[in-house]
Every structure is written in structure tokens, then in C-alpha cells.
Design an enzyme around this catalytic site. Structure first.
Site, PDB file in Angstrom:
ATOM      1  CG  HIS A 320      -2.153   1.310   1.125  1.00 39.13           C
ATOM      2  ND1 HIS A 320      -1.873   2.580   1.128  1.00 39.13           N
ATOM      3  CD2 HIS A 320      -3.505   0.879   0.612  1.00 39.13           C
ATOM      4  CE1 HIS A 320      -2.887   2.927   1.176  1.00 39.13           C
ATOM      5  NE2 HIS A 320      -4.022   1.821   0.428  1.00 39.13           N
ATOM      6  CG  ASP A 377      -8.411  -4.126  -2.402  1.00 41.00           C
ATOM      7  OD1 ASP A 377      -9.605  -4.204  -1.709  1.00 41.00           O
ATOM      8  OD2 ASP A 377      -8.180  -3.394  -3.095  1.00 41.00           O
TER       9      ASP A 377
END
Ligand code: CMC
Length: 460
Positions: A320, A377
Site C-alpha cells: 500500500h 483487498d
């Protein structure tokens, strides 16, 4: 000052400045330092170009704050995510999606009366204009739901003229309610259309999450009971995706809105940005990846590929831009995943595969050094699949949930009263000025090799 209109309290630090020195001219520039309420400080470079004639170069915004905001705080190093000061874990555990929507939009959790009123407004805006429904027929049956959503949401501005005046706070609020309310209907209709099934109208008796499940999975010829465990899981998924400060799609919405564009057009732009596999498309990509890996034995091969600098392959659902720690949303999602699979009695080998992948990656130096952890996710795809959502609806669910975040940021930007069009600059690397040649001469140039037309630098 109500929190809804509160500009993030970025204050100039009186005692400190940031000195920038241009070594070519020997000139130094004292730049103000801005302090937020938490997190890193920022150097205010708004006047730098005017004073020095240089721009800052930061294409991926890795060191650039594009705005100030009082909505969401992320501490990526410590895996912290808070909305309006409330920890995401608490919101996921104790509130519901519309509670969080109200919080993001207004800055405070609603009182019981405010909650009732807000729920009423959202519920009563969930139907679509009947004529809008004909839009769907223009799409191929195999259209991706995100393609349909970009189109239909953009088209809302052609149907709801009474909420496109961005200068009117009341119209802004009505547009916000409409967007949040209709997004679940728009997304689930995209699915129904792809299946050739009749659209299921929303029901005012149901919660937002229940309605979404009903519009997705009910058929008119049968009764439909919403499973409370699945409704709770759906609600959590919506909460966990509701906002994430200045991510690509939110920044897209802000940039589109900075020109004064109407909110429906801005949110359509946000959906387009979310669609990419590096952003909202990752949950779909995770499932594809697990399918490709298919057995635990093959996990090391895929990890090896992800680590190979000569291979573009990446582990989807890992890493991320902001989190350099376990994504706090992924932790909640992991638990929810187990709850849903238990409730449905599903033994999904992909979950075992995901846990094996996670285990190996978290012990691997490559991932440790780069601080690559599972993100939100990584697990959401497995839950959504278990609940019956087709893979191509995963990003659509993300878009439905994120609409409130987009709208809250758009509204915050407009309520600051100093709307300035977002207009980045560039470092130009193209051709310098050159002489124009008409097309007949250009042909001569190619056939006869008149290289002098390119200018001196390219002459033999
Ligand atoms: N697998 C393998 N290596 C990776 C991965 C990954 N998933 N992510 C980053 N790296 C490596 C990358 O190759 C680079 O290595 P090196 O320093 O040797 O060149 C290093 O880690 C830094 O990567 P980066 O691309 O500079 O980092 P970024 O901040 O620009 O990218 C990201 C963030 C999310 C785009 C990226 O981690 C990625 O592509 N992840 C997979 C896609 C994904 O799961 N996206 C969902 C993000 S969360 C949902 C959301 O907020 O939208």
C-alpha cells in the site's frame, strides 16, 4: 463552527520554517511549515514558483499533500485509520454504514433523531428515475458493471437538475443523499442487467446493506430473506471501504470538482479512477491470482516471481502506498471472512491458499524490507465470492461504499469557500521549437531523406 464546514485546522508553525537552497544561484527560500492536528507536517510551497521560478517534481504525489482535510487520518507506519477521530475497528464493530456516512459527511456521529432522519432521506432516495433504467439497455449484456456505473452515474446529472448547483449548500446535500442512496441501486442493476434478470426495486423497510443484498440476489418470483450474518458482513465491507483520505479516486473527484463540475460528473470520474487494478480493481485481481496459484505447493513459485526485479508480476492484495504495516481494514476483513465462510458452511480452498500466501510473504525478507503487508483487498474478494457476488462486481461494491468518501471530500472542498482549480504543472521533456513543414514537403523529406528539415541537431 460545525465540523461539516470545518476546514482542516492546518496552522502555520510560528517558530519553524523550511529552508530551500538553490545551489545554482545561491539563493535561499524560507518556506512556512504547516501543522495539522496529527501526522507529518507539510512545507507550504504555494509561493515557491512565484519567488524562485522552479516547480516541485512529484508525479506520484509521494511527498505532496494536495489539500488539507479534516475527514480521515491514516498513520501508515502504525497501521492506524480513523474517520473524524474514530478508529475504524470501533466503527466496524459498533456502528452501521449509514452511521459512518453521516459521520463522514457531517463530522459527528448522529444523535438518534439525526440518525432516523438521515436513514429516512437515504432510504427515500434509493429508487432511480424510471427513464434512467432505459439507459441500461444501451449496454452490451457482457459490459463490466464499472463501465455501466461510470455511464449511469454520469447520466444522473441529466436527470436531477435540481441538485447540480454546487453553490447552494442545500442542493449539495440533496446531491450527496441521492448519490449515496442510488449507488447501491445502480450497481445491483448493472449486475441484474448482465444476467438478463429483472431489476429489483429497493425496499424502504431494509437497511442499506440488506437492500443491496436484496437488489442483487432477489428475484420477483421468489421470497427473499436477508441472512443477518451476511447483512452484517456486507455492512462491514461498506464501512471498511467508506473513505481512505486522498487515494487516487478521491483525488480524482476533488480535481474534477475543483473546476466547478457537478457532483454526479465528479463521482463518475471517481468510479473510472477506482476501476484500475492498482486501486479498486485489486480485489478482483486477488481472486484471479489465487485461481492461478491454485495449490499451496505453487505459492513459493509465485512469491519468487513477485520478488524477481525482471518480472512485472506483483502479489495482488499486498502493499500500500500509505500503510507500511498491516492494513487495519485487512484485520477486520480477515475475521469477517471466517464468519461468513462458517455461516455459509463453505470450505473455500482459496482462503487456505490466501493464508498460506500471507504466512510465507510475511516471513520473507523481500516483503519485510519493503513493508509489504496484506491490504483490504486481500480478503474482501473471498468474502464477496462466498456471498455470491460475481468477480466483476467486487470493484462495483467498492465504488458503492466509497461514494460517501468521495462526496464528503467534494463537499469539504466546496465548503472551504476558496475553490481553486487544481492545475498541476509539468517538467517538459519534449521537442524544442522547430520549423513547421507543410505536408508536401514532409513527404519529400521521407522519400528523399531531406534530414535538414529536422533542424541542425539531426543533420548528418
Ligand atoms: N508484490 C510484489 N512487490 C511489490 C508489491 C506487490 N504487491 N507492491 C510493491 N512491491 C515492491 C515494488 O516492486 C517495489 O520494489 P523495489 O523497491 O525493489 O522496486 C517496492 O515494493 C515499492 O513499490 P512501489 O510500487 O514503489 O509502491 P507504491 O506505493 O507505488 O505502490 C501499490 C502501492 C498498492 C500500487 C502496490 O503495492 C501494488 O501494486 N500492490 C498490488 C495491488 C494492490 O493490492 N492494490 C490495492 C491497494 S489497497 C486498496 C486501495 O486503497 O485502493
Amino acid at each position: 463552527m460545525s465540523n461539516s464546514d470545518a476546514k482542516a485546522a492546518a496552522v502555520e508553525s510560528a517558530e519553524k520554517t523550511f529552508t530551500l537552497r538553490d545551489n545554482t544561484s545561491g539563493q535561499t527560500y524560507e518556506l512556512p511549515i504547516l501543522k495539522g492536528s496529527e501526522g507529518p507536517t507539510a512545507v507550504d510551497v504555494r509561493n515557491l514558483y512565484g519567488k524562485s521560478g522552479v516547480f516541485l517534481y512529484d508525479p506520484g504525489y509521494t511527498s505532496t499533500a494536495s489539500c488539507s482535510s479534516g475527514i480521515t487520518f491514516i498513520d501508515g507506519e502504525n497501521g492506524i485509520l480513523r474517520h473524524r477521530g474514530y478508529a475504524i475497528e470501533d466503527l466496524a464493530e459498533h456502528s452501521d454504514y449509514l452511521d459512518v456516512c453521516y459521520l463522514l459527511l457531517h463530522g459527528e456521529l448522529p444523535s438518534p433523531e439525526e440518525k432516523t432522519e438521515f436513514d429516512y432521506h437515504i432510504t427515500h432516495h434509493s429508487m432511480l428515475h424510471e427513464q434512467l433504467i432505459y439507459f441500461y439497455r444501451g449496454f452490451r449484456r457482457d459490459a463490466h458493471p464499472m463501465a455501466i456505473m461510470v455511464g449511469v452515474v454520469g447520466a444522473l446529472s441529466a436527470f436531477y437538475h435540481d441538485s447540480t448547483d454546487i453553490a447552494d449548500p442545500q442542493q449539495r446535500m440533496v446531491a450527496s443523499h441521492r448519490l449515496i442512496a442510488k449507488m447501491a441501486t445502480i450497481g445491483s442493476y448493472a449486475y441484474k442487467y448482465s444476467k438478463g434478470l429483472p431489476f429489483i426495486y429497493p425496499s424502504n423497510k431494509l437497511s442499506y446493506a440488506e437492500n443491496l443484498l436484496k437488489m442483487m440476489f432477489a428475484v420477483p418470483s421468489d421470497d427473499f430473506e436477508v441472512n443477518p450474518v451476511l447483512a452484517k458482513a456486507m455492512d462491514r465491507i461498506l464501512i471498511l471501504h467508506a473513505d481512505h483520505e486522498q487515494n487516487a479516486s478521491t483525488s480524482t473527484v476533488r480535481l474534477a470538482g475543483s473546476s466547478g463540475a457537478n457532483p454526479f460528473a465528479c463521482v463518475a470520474a471517481g468510479i473510472a479512477s477506482l476501476w484500475g487494478p492498482a486501486h479498486g480493481g485489486a480485489n478482483e485481481a486477488v481472486l484471479k491470482m489465487l485461481g492461478e496459484i491454485s495449490t499451496k505447493e505453487r505459492v513459493p513459485d509465485f512469491i519468487k516471481r513477485a520478488k524477481d526485479p525482471d518480472d512485472d508480476y506483483r502479489l495482488m492484495g499486498f502493499g500500500h502506498r500509505v500503510y507500511k504495516n498491516y492494513d487495519p481494514r485487512a484485520k477486520v476483513m480477515r475475521n469477517t471472512c471466517h464468519e461468513v465462510l462458517n455461516e455459509l458452511g463453505i470450505h473455500d480452498p482459496r482462503l487456505e491458499l490466501a493464508m498460506e500466501l500471507e504466512r510465507i510473504a510475511l516471513e520473507d525478507d523481500y516483503f519485510i524490507e519493503r513493508k509489504l503487508y496484506p491490504n483490504v483487498d486481500f480478503y474482501s474478494g473471498i468474502i464477496l465470492k462466498a456471498m455470491g457476488f460475481p468477480t466483476n462486481m467486487f470493484t462495483a461494491i467498492f465504488a458503492i461504499a466509497r461514494t460517501v468518501g468521495w462526496i464528503a471530500h467534494w463537499k469539504e472542498m466546496l465548503s472551504e469557500g476558496t475553490l481553486q482549480i487544481g492545475r498541476p504543472r509539468q517538467l517538459y521533456t519534449g521537442e524544442r521549437q522547430r520549423q513547421f513543414a507543410t505536408v508536401d514537403i514532409r513527404e519529400h523529406k521521407q522519400s528523399r531523406g531531406w534530414s535538414w528539415l529536422w533542424g541542425n541537431s539531426k543533420q548528418d
